[in-house]
Design a protein around this motif. Structure first.
Motif, mmCIF file in Angstrom:
data_model
loop_
_atom_site.group_PDB
_atom_site.id
_atom_site.type_symbol
_atom_site.label_atom_id
_atom_site.label_comp_id
_atom_site.label_asym_id
_atom_site.label_seq_id
_atom_site.Cartn_x
_atom_site.Cartn_y
_atom_site.Cartn_z
ATOM 1 N N GLU A 99 51.267 49.668 10.992
ATOM 2 C CA GLU A 99 52.042 50.477 10.044
ATOM 3 C C GLU A 99 53.126 51.291 10.775
ATOM 4 O O GLU A 99 54.264 51.401 10.315
ATOM 5 C CB GLU A 99 51.084 51.411 9.289
ATOM 6 C CG GLU A 99 51.771 52.588 8.670
ATOM 7 C CD GLU A 99 51.625 52.687 7.180
ATOM 8 O OE1 GLU A 99 50.682 52.105 6.639
ATOM 9 O OE2 GLU A 99 52.475 53.366 6.577
ATOM 10 N N ALA A 146 54.067 39.536 15.401
ATOM 11 C CA ALA A 146 53.084 39.726 16.479
ATOM 12 C C ALA A 146 52.273 38.441 16.677
ATOM 13 O O ALA A 146 52.004 38.036 17.812
ATOM 14 C CB ALA A 146 52.169 40.894 16.143
ATOM 15 N N HIS A 147 51.906 37.819 15.585
ATOM 16 C CA HIS A 147 51.103 36.596 15.682
ATOM 17 C C HIS A 147 51.888 35.493 16.396
ATOM 18 O O HIS A 147 51.353 34.821 17.285
ATOM 19 C CB HIS A 147 50.698 36.157 14.280
ATOM 20 C CG HIS A 147 49.690 35.052 14.281
ATOM 21 N ND1 HIS A 147 48.428 35.222 14.793
ATOM 22 C CD2 HIS A 147 49.776 33.775 13.872
ATOM 23 C CE1 HIS A 147 47.776 34.078 14.691
ATOM 24 N NE2 HIS A 147 48.566 33.189 14.130
ATOM 25 N N LYS A 156 53.102 41.831 11.343
ATOM 26 C CA LYS A 156 51.937 40.994 11.674
ATOM 27 C C LYS A 156 52.381 39.581 12.029
ATOM 28 O O LYS A 156 51.899 38.985 12.987
ATOM 29 C CB LYS A 156 51.011 40.922 10.456
ATOM 30 C CG LYS A 156 49.784 41.778 10.576
ATOM 31 C CD LYS A 156 48.893 41.467 9.406
ATOM 32 C CE LYS A 156 47.943 42.614 9.161
ATOM 33 N NZ LYS A 156 47.197 42.491 7.942
ATOM 34 N N LYS A 200 51.610 47.174 22.065
ATOM 35 C CA LYS A 200 50.743 47.157 23.245
ATOM 36 C C LYS A 200 51.076 48.202 24.285
ATOM 37 O O LYS A 200 50.178 48.708 24.941
ATOM 38 C CB LYS A 200 50.778 45.757 23.893
ATOM 39 C CG LYS A 200 50.168 44.698 22.994
ATOM 40 C CD LYS A 200 48.737 45.053 22.641
ATOM 41 C CE LYS A 200 48.251 44.368 21.385
ATOM 42 N NZ LYS A 200 47.053 44.992 20.801
ATOM 43 N N SER A 221 60.654 47.857 8.723
ATOM 44 C CA SER A 221 60.160 46.561 8.270
ATOM 45 C C SER A 221 58.881 46.780 7.461
ATOM 46 O O SER A 221 58.537 47.909 7.140
ATOM 47 C CB SER A 221 59.902 45.720 9.523
ATOM 48 O OG SER A 221 59.524 44.439 9.186
ATOM 49 N N THR A 222 58.201 45.690 7.138
ATOM 50 C CA THR A 222 56.939 45.813 6.404
ATOM 51 C C THR A 222 55.792 45.393 7.324
ATOM 52 O O THR A 222 56.009 44.685 8.317
ATOM 53 C CB THR A 222 56.943 44.910 5.158
ATOM 54 O OG1 THR A 222 57.183 43.573 5.587
ATOM 55 C CG2 THR A 222 58.006 45.321 4.172
ATOM 56 N N ALA A 243 55.522 41.637 7.785
ATOM 57 C CA ALA A 243 56.517 41.049 8.692
ATOM 58 C C ALA A 243 56.157 41.331 10.150
ATOM 59 O O ALA A 243 56.306 40.471 11.020
ATOM 60 C CB ALA A 243 57.898 41.613 8.376
ATOM 61 N N LEU A 284 52.923 33.857 23.907
ATOM 62 C CA LEU A 284 52.419 34.459 25.155
ATOM 63 C C LEU A 284 51.254 33.649 25.726
ATOM 64 O O LEU A 284 51.160 33.463 26.931
ATOM 65 C CB LEU A 284 51.959 35.902 24.893
ATOM 66 C CG LEU A 284 53.050 36.959 24.768
ATOM 67 C CD1 LEU A 284 52.459 38.301 24.365
ATOM 68 C CD2 LEU A 284 53.814 37.117 26.085
ATOM 69 N N ARG A 285 50.400 33.159 24.825
ATOM 70 C CA ARG A 285 49.268 32.344 25.298
ATOM 71 C C ARG A 285 49.775 31.082 26.000
ATOM 72 O O ARG A 285 49.272 30.719 27.064
ATOM 73 C CB ARG A 285 48.388 31.929 24.112
ATOM 74 C CG ARG A 285 47.361 32.950 23.734
ATOM 75 C CD ARG A 285 46.575 32.446 22.543
ATOM 76 N NE ARG A 285 45.612 33.402 22.078
ATOM 77 C CZ ARG A 285 44.389 33.550 22.569
ATOM 78 N NH1 ARG A 285 43.990 32.791 23.573
ATOM 79 N NH2 ARG A 285 43.562 34.446 22.075
ATOM 80 N N TYR A 338 52.072 36.311 20.056
ATOM 81 C CA TYR A 338 50.812 36.047 20.765
ATOM 82 C C TYR A 338 50.668 34.556 21.073
ATOM 83 O O TYR A 338 50.218 34.169 22.148
ATOM 84 C CB TYR A 338 49.635 36.523 19.922
ATOM 85 C CG TYR A 338 49.326 37.993 20.074
ATOM 86 C CD1 TYR A 338 50.308 38.889 20.482
ATOM 87 C CD2 TYR A 338 48.060 38.491 19.836
ATOM 88 C CE1 TYR A 338 50.035 40.229 20.620
ATOM 89 C CE2 TYR A 338 47.767 39.836 19.976
ATOM 90 C CZ TYR A 338 48.769 40.705 20.368
ATOM 91 O OH TYR A 338 48.494 42.035 20.511
ATOM 92 N N GLN A 339 51.018 33.734 20.095
ATOM 93 C CA GLN A 339 50.916 32.280 20.317
ATOM 94 C C GLN A 339 51.800 31.872 21.494
ATOM 95 O O GLN A 339 51.394 31.091 22.352
ATOM 96 C CB GLN A 339 51.341 31.535 19.054
ATOM 97 C CG GLN A 339 50.272 31.569 17.977
ATOM 98 C CD GLN A 339 50.711 30.819 16.742
ATOM 99 O OE1 GLN A 339 51.870 30.872 16.351
ATOM 100 N NE2 GLN A 339 49.781 30.109 16.120
#
Lengths: 267, 171
Positions: free
Chosen positions: B135, B152-153, B149, B128, B143-144, B147, B159-160, B156-157
């Protein structure tokens, strides 16, 4: 569409213009997502940098600026491959290939292909670790252990357990030349590692240690005619495991030295 | 970057001007490196200078730069922790006595991101603050994409949830 799906989209982009229509529709009706998006976009404001700070950095970087030759990843990979092939070849020529006679053709092919594949994967991973920002298909800290686990399963499938009278003595006798061969391979590996920029010495140390151990294990797999699964697991596969421990310790030492040098510079 | 490798005297300046603001922001987003952000940026540029031969022409520059910056931050953090472990607390000191801006509330993103675990914070900051792609973040963190994603997911949860309880979002 729900907020969880919205999150998945926002991981890729938070530019409202580029959001899919269904995401825009969700955004129009969801106060929580609007607030969340505002918060994320707020992150992109840039930091002000004092011009004299930038000037100082520029001056330091211009000091002794000389052209450099970009590193060639393929040559490094070939370097690692050449070390593996030559050390294994010379060692087998010197101590003999008795296991090739004792193993069945299927066992020979499976074991040698697995060891060669493991060495290729590890060498590739080490070379990528030497170039910051490289793409990794498997995380470098997981790969050595995935390889060791796969080799362990293969050995257990291919060979049977036999009772051995002097198990530990035989294992130790077998490990000694294997460890020496691994150490011989580790010296050129160290030289090759110094050509790149290793950012995580501990992780790279483990990968390189396992690779050096695999060189020793490969020689033993070709040389040692003891086909008991327990012997192969302990004295042959024990080498890459030992290599990972030694590699970790060396990497830790390098990290501590680098951190100390960094601290002295800052003080 | 390629001109920099060829020792073009204009190249270091162009690189420093383009990337220093975001590097500063990258370090200031991490609580452990906030106070020494200037030093860490300087150290990052010195390391970039030392290992500039490892950049491969044609490859994206940002993952390469951030991979180095990330390492500098980790080294700085571990060193700070080591020094703190030797220090003896003699009194309660003010957080930042001399700086006039220290009592201002942090911007909302920075304030919330501080509460995330280290690995998630790093991923969110790269995604951000500088707008790196998944990528590119994967490359910078060794990392891949999968991993990254996942991290980050989860971030985000979290942070919400934090946004919902933060006083600024209250009506």
């Amino acid at each position: 569409m729900d907020c969880i799906e919205m999150d998945r989209i926002l991981i890729g982009t938070d530019d409202v213009e580029h959001l899919p229509i269904r995401a825009k529709d969700h955004l129009a009706g969801c106060q929580r997502c609007r607030e969340f998006l505002t918060m994320l976009r707020e992150a992109q404001r840039s930091e002000t940098t004092p011009p004299e700070f930038v000037q100082h950095l520029e001056e330091r970087m211009l000091e002794g600026l000389r052209p450099v030759q970009p590193m060639r990843q393929h040559y490094l990979f070939l370097g690692f491959a050449a070390v593996v092939v030559s050390v294994v070849g010379i060692a087998v020529l010197r101590i003999g290939a008795f296991a090739l006679v004792a193993m069945s053709p299927f066992q020979t092919a499976a074991v040698l292909c697995a060891l060669a594949g493991a060495a290729v994967l590890l060498a590739d991973s080490v070379v990528r670790q030497m170039v910051p920002g490289s793409k990794h298909h498997v995380e470098p800290k997981i790969l050595p252990f995935l390889i060791l686990a796969s080799l362990l399963i293969l050995i257990l499938l291919l060979f049977q357990f036999h009772h051995e009278r002097h198990f530990w003595r035989n294992a130790w006798r077998c490990m000694q030349p294997g460890a020496s061969i691994g150490m011989v391979a580790a010296v050129p590996f160290w030289y090759l590692l110094r050509q790149g920029a290793v950012l995580s010495p501990r992780v790279t140390g483990v990968s390189t240690g396992v690779l050096a151990g695999l060189v020793g294990a490969s020689v033993l797999e070709i040389h040692c005619a003891n086909l008991s699964a327990a012997h192969i697991v302990v004295s042959h596969l024990g080498l890459p495991l030992l290599g990972s421990v030694v590699g970790y310790a060396i990497g830790l030492g390098v990290e501590l030295m680098e951190r100390r040098a960094f601290g002295q510079k800052r003080d | 970057m390629e001109r920099y490798q060829q020792a073009d005297p204009a190249a270091p300046g162009a690189l420093v001007r383009a990337l220093t603001p975001t590097l500063l922001r990258f370090f200031r987003n991490q609580p452990a490196s906030r106070a020494h952000a200037d030093d860490l940026v300087q150290e990052t540029w010195m390391r970039i200078h030392r290992v500039r031969h490892t950049y491969r022409p044609g490859e994206p520059v940002l993952p390469w730069v951030y991979a180095i910056a990330r390492r500098v931050r980790i080294d700085g953090y571990r060193r700070k922790r080591r020094i703190e472990s030797y220090e003896t607390a003699v009194d309660v000191l003010p957080d930042c006595p001399e700086r006039p801006d220290c009592h201002h509330p942090l911007p909302q993103f920075d304030a919330l991101v501080v509460a995330l675990p280290e690995s998630q914070r790093e991923v969110v900051t790269m995604l951000k603050v500088r707008g790196l792609s998944l990528e590119e973040v994967a490359r910078a963190t060794s990392s891949t994409v999968g991993a990254v994603k996942q991290k980050a997911h989860r971030a985000y949860q979290r942070l919400r949830k934090l946004l919902e309880v933060s006083p600024e979002s209250a009506p």
